[in-house]
Scaffold this active site. Sequence first.
Site, PDB file in Angstrom:
ATOM      1  N   LYS A  28       0.839  -1.203   0.000  1.00 56.31           N
ATOM      2  CA  LYS A  28       0.000   0.000   0.000  1.00 56.31           C
ATOM      3  C   LYS A  28       0.878   1.259   0.000  1.00 56.31           C
ATOM      4  CE  LYS A  28      -1.483   1.472   4.208  1.00 56.31           C
ATOM      5  NZ  LYS A  28      -1.097   2.850   4.506  1.00 56.31           N
ATOM      6  N   ASN A  29       1.883   1.267   0.874  1.00 58.48           N
ATOM      7  CA  ASN A  29       2.696   2.476   1.010  1.00 58.48           C
ATOM      8  C   ASN A  29       3.667   2.692  -0.155  1.00 58.48           C
ATOM      9  OD1 ASN A  29       1.313   3.059   3.299  1.00 58.48           O
ATOM     10  ND2 ASN A  29       2.938   2.448   4.728  1.00 58.48           N
ATOM     11  N   ARG A  37      -3.620  10.028   5.049  1.00 58.17           N
ATOM     12  CA  ARG A  37      -2.520  10.992   5.136  1.00 58.17           C
ATOM     13  C   ARG A  37      -1.731  11.115   3.827  1.00 58.17           C
ATOM     14  NH1 ARG A  37      -1.157  14.491   8.526  1.00 58.17           N
ATOM     15  NH2 ARG A  37       0.937  14.047   7.786  1.00 58.17           N
ATOM     16  N   CYS A  79      -3.390  12.214  13.649  1.00 59.08           N
ATOM     17  CA  CYS A  79      -4.195  11.010  13.462  1.00 59.08           C
ATOM     18  C   CYS A  79      -4.005  10.189  14.722  1.00 59.08           C
ATOM     19  CB  CYS A  79      -3.770  10.244  12.216  1.00 59.08           C
ATOM     20  SG  CYS A  79      -2.244   9.362  12.418  1.00 59.08           S
ATOM     21  N   VAL A  93      14.456  11.640   9.433  1.00 57.57           N
ATOM     22  CA  VAL A  93      14.029  10.913   8.238  1.00 57.57           C
ATOM     23  C   VAL A  93      12.502  10.921   8.128  1.00 57.57           C
ATOM     24  CG1 VAL A  93      13.950   8.623   7.180  1.00 57.57           C
ATOM     25  CG2 VAL A  93      16.057   9.429   8.272  1.00 57.57           C
ATOM     26  N   SER A  94      11.991  11.293   6.953  1.00 60.50           N
ATOM     27  CA  SER A  94      10.543  11.277   6.723  1.00 60.50           C
ATOM     28  C   SER A  94      10.245  10.542   5.411  1.00 60.50           C
ATOM     29  CB  SER A  94      10.000  12.708   6.643  1.00 60.50           C
ATOM     30  OG  SER A  94       8.693  12.696   6.095  1.00 60.50           O
ATOM     31  N   VAL A  95       9.385   9.534   5.486  1.00 61.22           N
ATOM     32  CA  VAL A  95       9.078   8.710   4.316  1.00 61.22           C
ATOM     33  C   VAL A  95       8.309   9.543   3.280  1.00 61.22           C
ATOM     34  CG1 VAL A  95       7.835   6.647   3.535  1.00 61.22           C
ATOM     35  CG2 VAL A  95       9.039   6.620   5.731  1.00 61.22           C
ATOM     36  N   ASP A 140       5.944   0.198  11.945  1.00 60.01           N
ATOM     37  CA  ASP A 140       4.696  -0.457  11.531  1.00 60.01           C
ATOM     38  C   ASP A 140       4.636  -1.925  11.957  1.00 60.01           C
ATOM     39  OD1 ASP A 140       3.760   1.843  10.408  1.00 60.01           O
ATOM     40  OD2 ASP A 140       4.344   1.340   8.374  1.00 60.01           O
ATOM     41  N   ILE A 163       9.399   6.681  16.547  1.00 61.16           N
ATOM     42  CA  ILE A 163       8.872   7.418  15.382  1.00 61.16           C
ATOM     43  C   ILE A 163       7.591   8.184  15.712  1.00 61.16           C
ATOM     44  CG2 ILE A 163       8.178   7.236  12.946  1.00 61.16           C
ATOM     45  CD1 ILE A 163      10.975   6.162  13.278  1.00 61.16           C
TER      46      ILE A 163
END
Length: 422
Positions: A24-25, A97, A121, A167-169, A310, A332
Amino acid sequence: MEKFLINGSYSKGVKGTIRCSGAKNAVLPLMASSILFKNTITLRNVPLEANDIKTMIVLLKSLGSKVEILKKKKILKITNKKKHQLLVKYKYISTMRAGVLAMGALLGKYNKCSTALSGGCSLGPRPIGYHLAGFKKLNCKYSLKNGYINIEAKNGIKGAEYYFPTVSVTGTSNLILASVLAKGITILKNISIEPEVLDLIKFLKNGGAKIYLTGKRAIKIYGVRELNGHSHEVIGDRIEAFSYLCTAAITKGKIKVDKINPKYLRTELKVLKNIGCDIIVNKSSIELSRKKKLKPTRIKTSPFPGFATDCMPMLMAVLTRSNGISRIEETIFTNRYMSAPELVRMGAKINIKGSKAVIIGSDFLNGADCISSDLRSTFAIILGAMSANGNSCISRIYHGLRGYSNLYYNLKKIGVKIKKTS
Ligand code: EPU
């Protein structure tokens, strides 16, 4: 609202093979990137049943993209027929998001857009400060009005250098999307190297983007004039794979997950091995069986290649059945222990203090009525329920359906005694 009824007494020793869905991501940024392409893109292995994917389809259609769904073949074809609308409405961002990724793609293509700003969220605050700071470096100016970010690069997006404070995905993907068609060279440092981000880079490069890894967490992007549509097979979902492996770990079963690159789960598999699971990896599958008593462990979540945040809720559920005291530190998100109080209702011994959790393993859990409150906590509660004695009723299952395709069918298939009710 759909609920799952699970009888744990008859769900011991789950067995079978799960074919992993596309991640999904990984798909969500690929779909957003379609805005940048000159002609049709084709995505294969798309988890079409996951609700977030359905939301992204509606979002893209609201902007003017043509989206063709080949359900049986798990294929999406996205075409840009005319100029897109430049407004991303709140209703899409508030439920998913990843809608914020449309901002980078619209900026990359049209140099301007308005996007609703989401608040937090259930995982805690979800700021986009890094995205905006990066866009500013790329020559954009923005303002916030009535809950919308209005952002524009009047003289076009211009290549620049940006260092992510942490770090941000999605931040990494968004800045890549904004800069592939920019004038000049963009350098991004301290980027996310999660497999899903690397899949986006591969996809864009195959369409003509010039993106080069220049260090472990650094890329250089030479702006190009256009991207050409092509066909791409989405990578397998590592979090889904880990979730189903945990069903065998917690019930003393044997599960094989197919269509997954084991390299995406190197750290997580090491942990499962250390606590007493037997693991066999092949090129694109992982098999886990557990015969012995589980040992406790100590982990800390961190960006890839560290232990994925996750995967943490599912590991925590498994550790409630270990023989000893385990410790988890979540680095995180501020609110990632939502499954803990539900597992405690089943008799698990979990103490949370801030970002740290201490789990004292128990010999048994007892079924209970539970409420799920985010995607991964749903699976963690399901794990607790399938290893508990007696019945559990899990409500608000829709959180789980945001990201797990065929959840009910898959659980039934591996031998979980499960029923759906409303
Ligand atoms: N952060 C900031 N400012 C920003 C961006 C991020 O402070 O501008 C902070 C966040 O608050 C957080 C950390 O940086 O503490 C990491 O957040 P990140 O931006 O990496 O998260 P994300 O991109 O919003 C993605 C996944 C999440 C996954 C996280 C971490 C997607 C669509 N979502 O979120 O997946 O947990 O990375 O790996 O890719 C899920 O699938 O259920 C899910 C929540």
